[in-house]
Design an enzyme around this catalytic site. Structure first.
Site, mmCIF file in Angstrom:
data_model
loop_
_atom_site.group_PDB
_atom_site.id
_atom_site.type_symbol
_atom_site.label_atom_id
_atom_site.label_comp_id
_atom_site.label_asym_id
_atom_site.label_seq_id
_atom_site.Cartn_x
_atom_site.Cartn_y
_atom_site.Cartn_z
ATOM 1 N N HIS A 93 0.868 -1.190 0.000
ATOM 2 C CA HIS A 93 0.000 0.000 0.000
ATOM 3 C C HIS A 93 0.901 1.235 0.000
ATOM 4 O O HIS A 93 1.192 1.790 1.061
ATOM 5 C CB HIS A 93 -0.883 -0.042 1.254
ATOM 6 N N GLU A 125 -2.608 -1.667 -3.207
ATOM 7 C CA GLU A 125 -3.737 -0.874 -2.705
ATOM 8 C C GLU A 125 -3.384 0.601 -2.737
ATOM 9 O O GLU A 125 -2.227 0.961 -2.546
ATOM 10 C CB GLU A 125 -3.999 -1.166 -1.225
ATOM 11 N N HIS A 134 -8.600 -5.797 7.031
ATOM 12 C CA HIS A 134 -8.415 -4.772 8.066
ATOM 13 C C HIS A 134 -8.692 -5.347 9.445
ATOM 14 O O HIS A 134 -9.805 -5.750 9.741
ATOM 15 C CB HIS A 134 -9.278 -3.521 7.850
HETATM 16 N N1 PXP Z 1 -7.027 -3.809 3.215
HETATM 17 C C1 PXP Z 1 -6.830 -2.490 3.039
HETATM 18 C C2 PXP Z 1 -7.551 -1.806 1.915
HETATM 19 C C3 PXP Z 1 -5.949 -1.762 3.850
HETATM 20 O O1 PXP Z 1 -5.762 -0.447 3.632
HETATM 21 C C4 PXP Z 1 -5.252 -2.439 4.867
HETATM 22 C C5 PXP Z 1 -4.285 -1.694 5.727
HETATM 23 O O2 PXP Z 1 -3.276 -1.151 4.915
HETATM 24 C C6 PXP Z 1 -5.481 -3.826 5.022
HETATM 25 C C7 PXP Z 1 -6.386 -4.473 4.191
HETATM 26 C C8 PXP Z 1 -4.774 -4.633 6.044
HETATM 27 O O3 PXP Z 1 -5.155 -4.247 7.342
HETATM 28 P P1 PXP Z 1 -4.326 -4.737 8.577
HETATM 29 O O4 PXP Z 1 -2.963 -4.144 8.477
HETATM 30 O O5 PXP Z 1 -5.110 -4.224 9.756
HETATM 31 O O6 PXP Z 1 -4.285 -6.247 8.516
#
Ligand code: PXP
Length: 239
Positions: free
Chosen positions: A43, A70, A190
């Site tokens: 990301h 992402e 997330h």
């Molecule tokens: N999906 C998206 C769109 C995200 O922005 C993130 C965090 O960057 C995640 C998944 C992963 O979340 P986590 O780091 O809490 O596992």
């Protein structure tokens, strides 16, 4: 079977704390795949405080699984994605200074914008996913944009899970059923963790992919990266 994509942003955050090359994000990506991860997620944010644009370019050739990028679809982000050609791009609505993604798209208000952006990615042969709240209406609007998949924003599930798992997952099951009915592929992510992952996947077994970063990399401090990835895979393997 739901696939595990490991988000390696936290590895880059640790590296950036010292400005050198320890830990090496390229090695981490290779090792995650070797240890069983079925995808790698990055990301890149506009200020490059986690993964840098050049990391994304460097990582591309070592990806043997699925590469998911992402980000908010700014012109610079889109240029990077077109250059690197990942398997999937996941669009998030984050403002540039967001600590982490903390809301899904309003697919009704942003429908025209998302439709145009998604067409450009699809013309380039890149699968698209839209980060979205567990909201049936917004999922129906997402379908109109032409996206291949949606990614359910699971933080509210993770928070609610501690006190009432069934109640916490319920809106996600409804949203996931709506997505399935209209032919949208489904990802989730997330705050998924060793605690809450299995119940989520058992409740919505047709989720195609979860992307997990914060909890997984934190667990690796205690269990090691190889063990941790295996532990997450076991949570996904609910057959
Ligand atoms: N999906 C998206 C769109 C995200 O922005 C993130 C965090 O960057 C995640 C998944 C992963 O979340 P986590 O780091 O809490 O596992």
């Amino acid at each position: 079977m739901t696939r595990l994509s490991v988000n390696i942003n936290k590895i880059a955050t640790l590296r950036n704390a010292r400005g050198g090359d320890i830990p090496n994000v390229l090695t981490a990506a290779i090792d995650c795949q070797h240890f069983g991860a079925q995808g790698i997620t990055v990301h890149p944010r506009p200020d490059e405080r986690h993964i840098k644009y050049n990391d994304v370019r460097d990582i591309r050739p070592v990806i043997t699984t699925e590469f998911n990028i992402e980000g908010y679809p700014s012109e610079s982000f889109m240029d990077l994605v077109f250059e690197v050609k990942p398997h999937q791009v996941t669009l998030v609505p984050d403002p540039p200074d967001a600590i982490t993604s903390n809301a899904g798209w309003d697919t009704k208000t942003n429908k025209d914008f998302l439709t145009k952006v998604i067409k450009r990615f699809k013309d380039a042969g890149i699968r698209t996913s839209i980060f979205i709240d567990a909201n049936t209406e917004l999922i129906k609007h997402a379908k109109d944009t032409g996206t291949d998949r949606v990614e359910l924003y699971t933080e509210p599930y993770a928070i609610g899970y501690a006190s009432n798992p069934g109640k916490a997952v319920d809106p996600f099951v409804k949203a996931a059923e709506a997505a399935r009915q209209i032919g949208l592929g489904l990802n989730a992510g997330h705050d998924l963790s060793l605690d809450n992952l299995n119940f989520f996947i058992a409740s919505i077994p047709w989720i195609e992919e979860v992307s997990i970063g914060h909890a997984l990399i934190s667990d690796a401090l205690y269990y090691g990266l190889e063990n941790t990835i295996q532990m997450y895979l076991r949570k996904l393997n609910i057959a």
